[in-house]
Motif scaffolding. Structure first.
Motif, short mmCIF file in Angstrom:
data_model
loop_
_atom_site.label_atom_id
_atom_site.label_comp_id
_atom_site.label_asym_id
_atom_site.label_seq_id
_atom_site.Cartn_x
_atom_site.Cartn_y
_atom_site.Cartn_z
N SER A 238 -4.25 1.70 -4.78
CA SER A 238 -3.54 0.48 -4.36
C SER A 238 -3.86 -0.76 -5.19
CB SER A 238 -3.80 0.18 -2.90
OG SER A 238 -3.38 1.25 -2.11
N ASN B 107 0.78 -1.24 0.00
CA ASN B 107 0.00 0.00 0.00
C ASN B 107 0.81 1.30 0.00
OD1 ASN B 107 -2.53 -1.58 1.99
ND2 ASN B 107 -2.63 -1.08 -0.18
N ASP C 230 -6.69 -4.85 -4.15
CA ASP C 230 -5.76 -5.21 -3.07
C ASP C 230 -6.48 -5.81 -1.87
OD1 ASP C 230 -6.84 -2.64 -2.59
OD2 ASP C 230 -5.08 -1.97 -1.48
NA NA Z 1 -6.35 0.47 -0.15
#
Ligand code: NA
Ligand code: G4P
Ligand code: NA
Length: 191
Positions: free
Chosen positions: A60, A27, A125
């Motif tokens: 991300s 991240n 993610d």
């Molecule tokens: Na995120």
């Protein structure tokens, strides 16, 4: 994915009762070799599906999505986030509410990059409450495209997202599935 589980155990930090911080490889700082192997895992799982495009949300989701696109040799589209958006007819727009951040956002994808001939693999993610996936699904519907499946790097099975997806019978594959956080430790579902 054993390597990912080990990495989470080694570098992940549990914050409060339901957040996992993975800043050192996913991240914030990104481990490109791990991303590449994750893209390959998604490819191995979904290779028989007639995927034409990978779809994610900034920011991300982009790293694992690009590596998945590389494995499939297909383009990657990321939905953009906006605080607000006045109607634009060249965009597909959907709402995404973040329970974690307590913010409402709109996400958008240009009509140029998604159409009725597309067979889409969503990659993201995290799967928590499923709101990002719901927004992307909405956009795929607007485009009249086909949602083939969903690939998630880290799923938290104790939150609502998984149920939402299973109810719609969409194929989903998560590389790491977290059942609980106990005393600051990550507990995975059995593989
Ligand atoms: Na995120
Ligand atoms: P949802 O899409 O599953 O409903 O997720 P939710 O609203 O709960 O989460 C909002 C943001 O927080 C999303 O990132 C999501 O990926 C992220 N998130 C959810 N649970 C976790 C967690 O346990 N750890 C970490 N590190 N992130 C989590 P976003 O707002 O889209 O931000 P970005 O990082 O993609 O820019
Ligand atoms: Na995300």
């Amino acid at each position: 994915m054993k390597e990912l589980q080990a990495r989470i155990k080694q570098d992940g930090q549990v914050l409060g009762k339901d957040v996992l911080k993975v800043d050192s490889f996913l991240n914030h700082q990104i481990d490109p070799l791990l991303m590449q192997r994750m893209g390959e895992e998604f490819y191995q799982h979904f290779r028989e599906f007639p995927i034409t495009k990978i779809l994610t949300v900034e920011s991300s989701g982009i790293a694992p999505a690009v590596m998945t696109g590389l494995a499939f040799q297909k383009p990657v589209v990321f939905a953009r986030k906006h605080k607000s958006l006045t109607l634009k007819d060249d965009l597909y727009v959907a709402d995404v509410y973040s329970f974690t951040k307590k913010t409402a956002n709109k996400i958008s994808v240009s009509r140029k990059f998604l159409s009725a001939t597309d067979h889409v693999l969503i990659v993201d993610d995290f799967l928590a409450n499923g709101q990002a996936v719901a927004g992307l699904t909405d956009i795929i519907k607007q485009a009249d495209a086909h949602l083939e499946g969903i690939g998630i790097v880290i799923e938290k099975t104790f939150q609502k997202g998984r149920q939402l997806i299973d109810r719609q019978h969409i194929p989903i594959f998560s590389l790491a599935r977290i059942k609980a956080f106990e005393n600051g430790q990550v507990v995975f579902e059995e593989e």
